[in-house]
Design a protein around this motif. Structure first.
Motif, PDB file in Angstrom:
ATOM      1  N   SER A   2      -0.842   1.640   4.280  1.00  0.00           N
ATOM      2  CA  SER A   2      -0.386   1.496   3.002  1.00  0.00           C
ATOM      3  C   SER A   2      -0.642   2.689   2.237  1.00  0.00           C
ATOM      4  N   SER A  45      -6.283  -2.965   0.694  1.00  0.00           N
ATOM      5  CA  SER A  45      -6.446  -2.703  -0.739  1.00  0.00           C
ATOM      6  C   SER A  45      -7.422  -1.523  -0.861  1.00  0.00           C
ATOM      7  N   PRO A  89      -8.933   8.835  -9.502  1.00  0.00           N
ATOM      8  CA  PRO A  89      -8.786   8.946 -10.959  1.00  0.00           C
ATOM      9  C   PRO A  89      -8.428  10.357 -11.440  1.00  0.00           C
ATOM     10  N   ILE A  98     -11.309  -7.059  -7.507  1.00  0.00           N
ATOM     11  CA  ILE A  98     -10.917  -7.559  -6.171  1.00  0.00           C
ATOM     12  C   ILE A  98     -11.882  -7.101  -5.076  1.00  0.00           C
TER      13      ILE A  98
HETATM   14  C1  LIG Z   1      -4.440  -3.249  -4.669  1.00  0.00           C
HETATM   15  C2  LIG Z   1      -3.823  -2.126  -3.884  1.00  0.00           C
HETATM   16  C3  LIG Z   1      -4.718  -0.983  -3.757  1.00  0.00           C
HETATM   17  C4  LIG Z   1      -4.179   0.080  -2.832  1.00  0.00           C
HETATM   18  C5  LIG Z   1      -4.566   1.374  -3.377  1.00  0.00           C
HETATM   19  C6  LIG Z   1      -4.516   2.514  -2.436  1.00  0.00           C
HETATM   20  O1  LIG Z   1      -3.803   2.569  -1.449  1.00  0.00           O
HETATM   21  C7  LIG Z   1      -5.382   3.596  -2.757  1.00  0.00           C
HETATM   22  C8  LIG Z   1      -5.884   3.725  -4.019  1.00  0.00           C
HETATM   23  C9  LIG Z   1      -6.837   4.749  -4.339  1.00  0.00           C
HETATM   24  C10 LIG Z   1      -7.193   5.050  -5.602  1.00  0.00           C
HETATM   25  C11 LIG Z   1      -6.552   4.428  -6.802  1.00  0.00           C
HETATM   26  C12 LIG Z   1      -6.622   5.311  -8.050  1.00  0.00           C
HETATM   27  C13 LIG Z   1      -7.514   5.195  -8.974  1.00  0.00           C
HETATM   28  C14 LIG Z   1      -8.612   4.243  -8.785  1.00  0.00           C
HETATM   29  C15 LIG Z   1      -9.392   4.082 -10.058  1.00  0.00           C
HETATM   30  C16 LIG Z   1     -10.700   4.011 -10.056  1.00  0.00           C
HETATM   31  C17 LIG Z   1     -11.497   4.186  -8.858  1.00  0.00           C
HETATM   32  C18 LIG Z   1     -12.941   4.386  -9.249  1.00  0.00           C
HETATM   33  C19 LIG Z   1     -13.524   5.302  -8.226  1.00  0.00           C
HETATM   34  C20 LIG Z   1     -15.004   5.418  -8.350  1.00  0.00           C
HETATM   35  O2  LIG Z   1     -15.578   4.966  -9.362  1.00  0.00           O
HETATM   36  O3  LIG Z   1     -15.602   6.003  -7.436  1.00  0.00           O
END
Ligand SMILES: CCCCCC(=O)/C=C/C=C\C/C=C\C/C=C\CCCC(=O)O
Ligand SMILES: NC(=O)C1=CN([C@@H]2O[C@H](COP(=O)(O)OP(=O)(O)OC[C@H]3O[C@@H](n4cnc5c(N)ncnc54)[C@H](O)[C@@H]3O)[C@@H](O)[C@H]2O)C=CC1
Length: 247
Positions: free
Chosen positions: A137, A174, A185, A205
């Motif tokens: 994904s 996820s 971020p 989640i």
């Molecule tokens: C519910 C579907 C999730 C799939 C997401 C995916 O494939 C990858 C996502 C990666 C990061 C998403 C972007 C920002 C995340 C925001 C905060 C993360 C906080 C990180 C931390 O505090 O270390």
């Protein structure tokens, strides 16, 4: 062991989910070719794995999957070394909403060319042994993964209809605790203001470990009934996604 004697290729294998999948494949008896653009991390992991599993079972190829030419050479080398390919894990990916063209290029375009190259080596029609090719994904990142899902399903149907003997599935985890996740971020570009919301959602989640993703990968790799499936993996839920069917 479930995968004794089988040959697996994992892209983006030097760290994160790719590394965990590499390790579980080796623990289950497979030989594994690691492909990664990060040569330092790749070579350092190779050294560790050679000590643990023997140098005849692991191979590292420094390769940027964006270069179809280099990927082709890498596959050739793997086939020469291990005598074929049975499992292809199309894992390499980035999350970068600023360099969004690169996100599409690596997550979708390169994943498609990797899949085609793997098929050349795996298809029974080319003297291959058949096998599987699960794919894994922020709007562009999401689009790249949705594109990959459609590609996976259509390739599975094409493989079935053409008698390639290759299964193609998608593993859709996820949030997973890796570098891509923690650096997410800072890569959201014009959507940086949504980082807190994403973080809260992740907290709600839960966050998967790379080991949990690797376990689910092994399930897809060893269940020969699965083709064209998308396996959704959340901390408290694992289920195959049902798509509407016209047939
Ligand atoms: C519910 C579907 C999730 C799939 C997401 C995916 O494939 C990858 C996502 C990666 C990061 C998403 C972007 C920002 C995340 C925001 C905060 C993360 C906080 C990180 C931390 O505090 O270390
Ligand atoms: N971390 C997460 O929350 C989730 C990640 N995924 C997907 O899982 C896959 C792996 O992600 P992570 O392990 O989290 O990332 P990561 O950033 O921890 O590791 C990615 C690996 O891929 C390699 N790589 C990146 N670009 C490459 C290129 N052009 N050529 C060759 N290798 C390259 C990197 O060097 C690195 O070793 C990605 O496709 C990602 O989109 C899916 C769902 C959730």
């Amino acid at each position: 062991m479930a995968l004794n004697g089988q040959v697996a290729v994992v892209t983006g294998a030097a760290m994160g989910i790719g590394r965990a999948i590499t390790e579980i494949l080796l623990q289950n008896g497979a030989k594994v070719a690691l492909i990664d653009v990060d040569e330092i991390a790749g070579r350092s992991l190779l050294e560790i794995l050679e000590k643990q599993f023997g140098s005849d079972r692991v191979l590292f190829l420094s390769c940027d999957v964006e270069s179809e030419e280099k990927l082709k050479v890498a596959f050739q080398k793997i086939a020469e070394t291990f005598g074929g390919v049975d499992i292809f894990c199309n894992n390499a990916g980035i999350l970068n909403e600023i360099q969004w063209q690169k996100t599409i290029s690596i997550n979708l375009v390169s994943a498609i060319s990797g899949n085609y190259l793997a098929l050349e080596h795996m298809s029974r029609q080319n003297g291959g042994r058949g096998g599987i090719g699960p794919l894994p994904s922020c709007p562009v990142y999401t689009a790249s993964k949705h594109g990959l899902l459609g590609f996976t399903r259509a390739m599975a149907a094409a493989s079935r209809a053409s008698g390639y003997g290759v299964r193609v599935n998608a593993l859709c985890p996820s949030f997973v605790q890796t570098e891509l996740f923690s650096s997410g971020p800072s890569r959201l570009g014009q959507f940086a203001h949504l980082a807190d919301e994403a973080a809260q959602f992740a907290e709600k989640i839960g966050i998967l470990t790379v080991g949990e993703v690797a376990e689910a990968f092994l399930e897809l790799a060893t269940d020969e009934t699965k083709n064209g499936e998308a396996l959704l993996l959340l901390p408290k839920r694992k289920q195959y996604v049902t798509f509407p069917s016209f047939l």
